[in-house]
Design a protein around this motif. Structure first.
Motif: not given
Length: 252
Positions: A216-235
């Motif tokens: 259910h992993l859609v993708g990832t994103r880094r913020d301006e401080m280079s911290r990583l976040f994941v995006r989950i389908k349906g959430h």
């Protein structure tokens, strides 16, 4: 100024370390003194100090669990009474370590190492960091069958949730939240126990409190401080990835 946090549930030991650091490193600013692991995790997230002196044995979360959940660039110095324990953690997961009772000569050597290291990019192998922390926190459980269903009680009703339908598991206080596209359930099984019973090819731990279903992993994103976040389908909300697990996504 270099900023640092101290975390120790024994207040007199935390204050002693603070006083000793003030004497041998006057330029170091202690931004917070946390009384337990949960407070330490919250304060590291809020302050983003350059250093965190973490006692390994603390209530709520121990120092290893706090280190496992760091999302920013904070570097860790473990403080412990157990030599062998500290050495293994230090080899892969920490900038340095201090043994209790603290000795001035050892603290001076640690400070010298820290000053030198802060001028260089982190050299820690993140994959070794994750593996070592997981091994220290919970030795592998052998002989458990892979989970296919999660049983969650709600009043007089017991729900049986197929693990394929689970978007992610997230530890929440005394419970673990089982999140699906239809809603959520609460169970008492810990993230550590779940990780030992789920297929590691399908479920990845991305934080000390979070396991995600890669289906259910859609993708990832880094913020301006280079911290990583994941995006989950349906959430709708993104989930943070702690520094110990960022390496998992480098090949994606």
């Amino acid at each position: 100024m270099t900023t640092a946090l101290i975390a120790d549930d024994e207040a007199h030991l935390a204050q002693y370390l603070k006083q000793q650091l003030a004497a041998c490193w006057p330029e170091l600013e202690i931004v917070s003194v946390a009384r337990n692991g949960i407070e330490a995790a919250e304060q590291i997230s809020a302050w983003q100090p350059e250093l965190a002196f973490l006692d390994i044995q603390m209530p709520g979360l121990n120092g290893l669990e706090v280190a496992q959940g760091i999302e920013g660039a904070t570097r860790v110095v473990f403080v412990t009474a157990y030599d062998d324990y500290a050495v293994e953690a230090f080899d892969a997961a920490a900038l340095d370590y201090l043994l209790k009772p603290l000795k001035t000569e050892r603290l001076l050597a640690c400070v010298a190492r820290l000053k030198a290291a802060l001028g260089r990019p982190p050299a820690v192998d993140e994959s070794r960091l994750a593996e070592t922390l997981q091994r220290l926190l919970a030795p592998p459980v052998q002989g458990l069958a892979r989970l296919r269903f999660i049983r969650a009680a709600s009043g007089d009703m017991t729900h049986q949730v197929a693990v394929d339908e689970v978007l992610f598991f997230h530890a929440d206080d005394k419970y673990t939240v089982v999140r699906t596209a239809q809603g959520e359930h609460l169970i008492r099984t810990t993230i550590t126990d779940l990780a030992a019973q789920l297929d590691p090819e399908q479920f990845w731990q991305v934080h000390r409190s979070t396991l995600i279903n890669l289906a259910h992993l859609v993708g990832t994103r880094r913020d301006e401080m280079s911290r990583l976040f994941v995006r989950i389908k349906g959430h709708a909300q993104e989930l943070p990835v702690s520094r110990a697990y960022v390496h998992l996504f480098k090949a994606m």
